[in-house]
Write a protein that holds these residues in place. Structure first.
Motif, mmCIF file in Angstrom:
data_model
loop_
_atom_site.group_PDB
_atom_site.id
_atom_site.type_symbol
_atom_site.label_atom_id
_atom_site.label_comp_id
_atom_site.label_asym_id
_atom_site.label_seq_id
_atom_site.Cartn_x
_atom_site.Cartn_y
_atom_site.Cartn_z
ATOM 1 N N GLY A 329 53.565 36.141 44.047
ATOM 2 C CA GLY A 329 52.884 35.423 45.122
ATOM 3 C C GLY A 329 52.632 33.967 44.834
ATOM 4 N N MET A 330 52.969 33.502 43.606
ATOM 5 C CA MET A 330 52.712 32.112 43.235
ATOM 6 C C MET A 330 53.948 31.263 43.507
ATOM 7 N N THR A 331 53.745 30.086 44.034
ATOM 8 C CA THR A 331 54.829 29.128 44.260
ATOM 9 C C THR A 331 54.458 27.801 43.615
ATOM 10 N N LEU A 332 55.442 27.204 42.963
ATOM 11 C CA LEU A 332 55.233 25.914 42.310
ATOM 12 C C LEU A 332 55.456 24.822 43.343
ATOM 13 N N GLU A 333 54.397 24.056 43.611
ATOM 14 C CA GLU A 333 54.477 23.028 44.655
ATOM 15 C C GLU A 333 54.941 21.691 44.115
ATOM 16 N N ARG A 334 54.584 21.392 42.893
ATOM 17 C CA ARG A 334 55.089 20.156 42.307
ATOM 18 C C ARG A 334 55.009 20.257 40.786
ATOM 19 N N GLY A 335 55.748 19.371 40.180
ATOM 20 C CA GLY A 335 55.803 19.342 38.728
ATOM 21 C C GLY A 335 57.145 18.807 38.272
ATOM 22 N N GLY A 369 45.348 31.380 48.508
ATOM 23 C CA GLY A 369 44.470 30.238 48.729
ATOM 24 C C GLY A 369 44.021 29.578 47.452
ATOM 25 N N ARG A 370 44.526 30.043 46.289
ATOM 26 C CA ARG A 370 44.090 29.507 45.006
ATOM 27 C C ARG A 370 45.101 28.501 44.493
ATOM 28 N N VAL A 371 44.602 27.348 44.057
ATOM 29 C CA VAL A 371 45.437 26.303 43.482
ATOM 30 C C VAL A 371 45.298 26.346 41.965
ATOM 31 N N VAL A 372 46.452 26.371 41.277
ATOM 32 C CA VAL A 372 46.475 26.414 39.820
ATOM 33 C C VAL A 372 47.133 25.140 39.317
ATOM 34 N N ALA A 373 46.455 24.450 38.417
ATOM 35 C CA ALA A 373 46.996 23.217 37.838
ATOM 36 C C ALA A 373 47.045 23.351 36.331
#
Length: 974
Positions: A329-335, A369-373
């Motif tokens: 369910g996690m998607t990498l949005e930037r990096g 809805g959770r943002v992981v950095a």
């Protein structure tokens, strides 16, 4: 003379026709094949003339393995017979028409076409007088090509092949043009020159248009359409690479990518790079792809060259969702991963500094809805300097992250050093936010250090790395967590170095690992197309259970050669050592990384002294055993889904040659045991030997279950015959069947047994239950006139019967007894012990393998128990009272209270029988006091006092009360 001249003239005139004859042609071809062996050439026809070209038919060129690498229906040599004689050594051009070329590049780098041409390309060995050089050109016209190589996912094929190969003189030059329908073309040209004394030169130019390629490396298959130009020039250790290429319709797949199929419309690259002994020169380098870019930055300072590279991690993750296994369910949005390198400007001392900075940062992902950095970036910074003609110096290098800290410095002469710390718990926390680790958990810390140094005199290098771990714990990879308070890993790599001091290959790898009980050392060295392996591994002691002794360590040593081309391990020597013996062998294992098909043989060498000590420790100090070494062999696959699947393909034999053994007074004769496995069928050779003057025959068998269980059984015909019984045998073995023999003395007699059922689980669920493997046995045991002196248990029983030990010096067992073992206990029924004529005790019950007793003795009532009044014999005849016995073999406990109750329960029966003599007479008999001990011994009979001196008195008291109760219960009749 005229006739001779005429004969010569005729021979010259008809020579071309003679060459075309089959026998002559075959003789010529045979001579050529002797010259060029192992290469062979085939011809089905030859047509030659003095003035025209030589025409050939059915031309086939085969390599040393007999493979046809070139086949042509026809060929033309543009030389006549006269030319071949007068223009030698210029052999002209041989053109193969519509030839089929099948080339294979093997895993070891060899090429079958090159091997086939090698004897021809060596030229004319006789041409060494300074005359004209040999000349020969090979051409292919309107041919076809198939080229296979390990790195190609599928062969390169061309419907049309045009080739010119200038074989001699040097350099070897070639022009190859490939074409397929649809405008697909690929042109390859170049030369190979080994005549220069300073270095061999290889130049290759490739130009393509719309040419499809499919390559495979490390489980990844990449495909695309190539267009552009590529140039490679190698002179000695210097390599120059230049080109401009475009790949379209790029895609990738394969098992390594776990079902992912990344695809890119277009990838462009251009480069001009030179790798020389004194460093790397990058004049041009550019790459443009959807997820990555490399190029020279326009903002480079004066005298500088600045290069930047970037990988779009978010875009890459979208292309590789399974390979980059983020949490579900996690998607990498930037990096991104960025590298910045600044070269120059040249300093006053002529040094050219290089400053490199790499950074993995700005990672942001969303899971619902959770943002992981990313908690902290991973950064690498280094400053390198090199003066022309000098070694590279690392002024500083540092790697930093939340879980890793490392730094290094130095140069190649003094050595480049590296040291740092790794926090596995922090690494676990960092990864767990991003990746689903499942049950895998990491803890502990490690410090590491290493260096890299060259030896200028020998142009060699040595690099070393040492890692020391503390509190190491890795869970989830094995059934039990890997836990080590401390562990150390050492790595040493040595090999030749380039003039600049950089690695130019390797000649030795040394690996050592040490932890709690584990000690492993392995050395690897290249050996032609193989790797030589030499190792010693000691496995730690292991304990099967919390309260069980640890198993002695196993030591493994091997001297082997691994051949990657056919994935085969050749074991010149293999030794597996244990404190109980060692196994020495040799052989091969084919398909080491897959099926692991073994073919091993050797010798098993038991350490009989250690085995004797172990047997003596678990049985008796006097135990002995001896034997000889025996051979073993093993052939078949060592991998499979289950034990049964592996054994189904195994053909093996293992023997243990026992020449004799003595345990518990049992002397066993020669008893060689041979275990065979034939395609899943386990067989054990019958054992037929002597045992204490008798014979023992065992016909063992092993049954394999579908669940992998392995069970030992005995076939019909197994048993013992006329085995002599001794005190030790009775005390240590037969006591489980007849516990009265535990402390018996002067035991004599013989024993036979027939085993009808024996089941012993060896491997599988049944053998892993608490308490160990349950044994199931059924047998009939025959005692042949076994006599013995009563021990303490029997003396107590005799005392209850009113019989002093001196009155019963010998007891006898002469019968057949049924014996069974189930649920950890030995059961017997039918055992009868003769104490005197007409007086026999019946014993039944069980003895646990833990020596606990659950027995019942049928004690016969006799006149001896009631004062020796013979008038009571008829009353008491056939009457028995059960005596329970508990406790253990070493401390039996007779249940006298139960025996007392049993006596009372015989009241009615005694009353009915006693009517004939009268109750009053019985009571008077019982009321008579026994004679004093002094009077009892006045007869002069010597002997020890009874073990239970109060037993007779107890019986009298019981008898009085019993009869009174019985008479009273009968209505108070006098």
């Amino acid at each position: 003379m005229a006739a001779a001249i005429a004969a010569v003239g005729l021979l010259v005139a008809f020579l071309p026709a003679l060459i075309g004859l089959g026998p002559v042609r075959q003789a010529i071809v045979a001579q050529v094949n002797r010259m060029y062996a192992p290469t062979t050439i085939e011809l089905s026809g030859v047509a030659a003339s003095w003035t025209g070209p030589v025409l050939l038919e059915g031309v086939v060129l085969r390599d040393g393995n007999g493979k046809a690498v070139v086949s042509s229906p026809s060929a033309t040599l543009d030389r006549s017979l006269w030319d071949l004689i007068t223009r030698r050594p210029d052999y002209g051009t041989l053109t193969l028409h519509k030839a089929t070329v099948d080339i294979e590049r093997r895993a070891d780098g060899s090429i079958d076409l090159a091997e086939a041409l090698a004897p021809i390309l060596e030229g004319d060995d006789e041409q060494d007088d300074g005359g004209p050089e040999t000349r020969f050109t090979l051409a292919i016209e309107a041919g076809s090509l198939s080229l296979s190589s390990p790195e190609l996912a599928r062969p390169i094929s061309a419907d049309r092949l045009e080739m010119t190969l200038h074989c001699v003189p040097a350099p070897l030059r070639w022009e190859i043009a490939l074409a397929n329908p649809g405008g697909q073309t690929l042109d390859v040209s170049g030369h190979y020159d080994s005549t220069a004394p300073e270095a061999t030169e290889v130049v290759v130019s490739i130009a393509g248009s719309g040419w499809p390629l499919a390559v495979e490396q490390a489980g990844v298959i990449a495909e695309g359409v190539f267009g552009g130009e590529v140039a490679v020039r190698m002179v000695g250790e210097s390599v120059a690479l230049a080109g401009e290429a475009v790949l379209t319709e790029v895609s990738a797949g394969g098992p390594t990518l776990k079902g992912d199929r990344p695809a890119f419309d277009r990838v462009e690259a251009s480069w001009d790079v030179e790798l020389a002994g004194d460093g790397i020169a990058v004049r041009r380098l550019a790459l443009e792809a959807p997820v990555a870019s490399v190029g020279q930055a326009p903002d480079s300072g004066e005298g500088q060259a600045r290069w930047r590279a970037r990988i779009d991690l978010a875009g890459l993750a979208r292309q590789l969702p399974n390979t980059i296994a983020l949490r579900e369910g996690m998607t990498l949005e930037r990096g991104s991963a960025d590298v910045d390198a600044i070269v120059g400007p040249t300093e006053e001392d002529g040094a050219s500094p290089v400053v490199v900075t790499a950074r993995l940062a700005d990672l942001v992902a969303r899971n619902g809805g959770r943002v992981v950095a990313m908690a902290a970036p991973v950064t690498l910074s280094a400053r390198i300097r090199q003066r022309e003609g000098s070694v590279v110096a690392v002024e500083s290098a540092e790697l930093s992250s939340s879980f890793l800290k490392a730094e290094g410095s130095g140069d190649l002469d003094r050595g480049v050093t590296l040291n740092g710390m790794l926090d596995l718990a922090a690494l676990d926390r960092q990864l767990r936010d991003w990746v689903d680790l499942g049950e895998v958990a990491l803890a502990g810390s490690a410090r590491f250090g290493g260096d890299f140094k060259r030896d200028g005199e020998n142009a060699a290098f040595t690099t070393r790395l040492a890692i020391e771990a503390q509190g190491l714990r890795i869970a989830g990879l094995t059934s039990e967590p890997i836990s080590q308070d401390s562990a150390r890993f050492d790595l040493i790599v040595q090999g030749p170095a380039t003039p600049a001091g950089l690695p130019g290959g390797w000649s030795r790898v040394h690996v050592a690992a040490r932890s709690e009980g584990l000690d492993a050392v392995v050395d690897v060295a290249p050996d032609a197309d193989a790797f030589a392996l030499d190792g010693r591994i000691t496995l730690p002691r292991t304990a099967p259970g919390p309260d069980e002794p640890a198993v002695a360590p196993v030591r493994l040593a091997f001297d082997a050669t691994y051949r990657p081309a056919n994935d085969r391990l050749d074991l010149a020597a293999l030794e597996v050592a244990h404190e109980l013996g060692r196994l020495r062998g040799s052989g091969t294992i084919e398909g080491l990384s897959s099926s692991r098909v073994a073919d091993l043989s050797g010798t098993v060498e038991p350490d009989w002294e250690q085995i004797r000590a172990l047997i003596a420790q678990s049985t008796e100090p006097q135990a002995t055993i001896s034997g000889n070494p025996s051979p073993f062999r093993l052939a078949g696959p060592l991998s499979g889904d289950s034990t049964a699947a592996i054994l189904s393909g195994i053909d093996a034999e293992l023997g243990v040659d026992v020449t004799g053994a003595v345990v518990f007074g049992m002397s066993l004769g020669p008893a060689p045991v041979v275990v065979r496995c034939v395609k899943g069928d386990l067989q054990i050779s019958p054992i037929d030997s002597t045992l204490n003057g008798g014979r023992v025959v065992l016909r063992p068998d092993v049954l394999l279950g579908e669940d992998g269980a392995m069970t030992l059984t005995l076939a019909d015909g197994s048993g013992l015959d006329q085995v002599e019984i001794t005190d030790d045998v009775s005390r240590r073995v037969l006591a489980y069947i007849a516990p009265v023999l535990r402390e018996a003395t002067e035991v004599n007699g013989r024993l036979s047994a027939r085993i009808s059922r024996l089941i012993v689980p060896i491997v599988g669920p049944a053998s892993e239950r608490d308490g160990g493997a349950p044994i199931d046995l059924a047998a009939r045991v025959a005692f042949h006139q076994v006599t013995y002196g009563p021990g303490p248990m029997m003396q107590n029983i005799l005392g209850l019967m009113g019989m002093a030990p001196r009155q019963v010096p010998k007891l006898t067992i002469d019968q057949v007894v049924d014996v069974a073992i189930a649920d950890g206990r030995v059961y017997q029924s039918g055992l009868e012990i003769t104490a005197a004529e007409g007086v026999a005790l019946q014993l039944e019950g069980s003895v646990g393998l833990d020596q606990t007793l659950a027995l019942r003795v049928g004690v016969p009532l006799s006149d001896r128990m009631l004062g020796g009044q013979e008038i009571l014999s008829g009353v008491l005849s056939g009457t028995r009272v059960g005596l329970p016995i508990g406790g253990t073999l070493s401390r039996p406990q007779l249940d006298r209270e139960s025996f007392r109750i049993g006596l009372r329960q015989q009241g009615g029966r005694l009353l009915s029988r006693g009517a004939a003599v009268g109750a009053g007479q019985l009571l008077r008999m019982l009321d008579d006091d026994p004679p004093p001990a002094s009077e009892a011994g006045a007869s002069g009979t010597d002997g020890p006092p009874p073990v239970a001196p109060s037993a007779e008195e107890t019986l009298r008291d019981l008898g009085r009360g019993l009869l009174r109760d019985v008479i009273g219960g009968a209505g108070g009749q006098p």
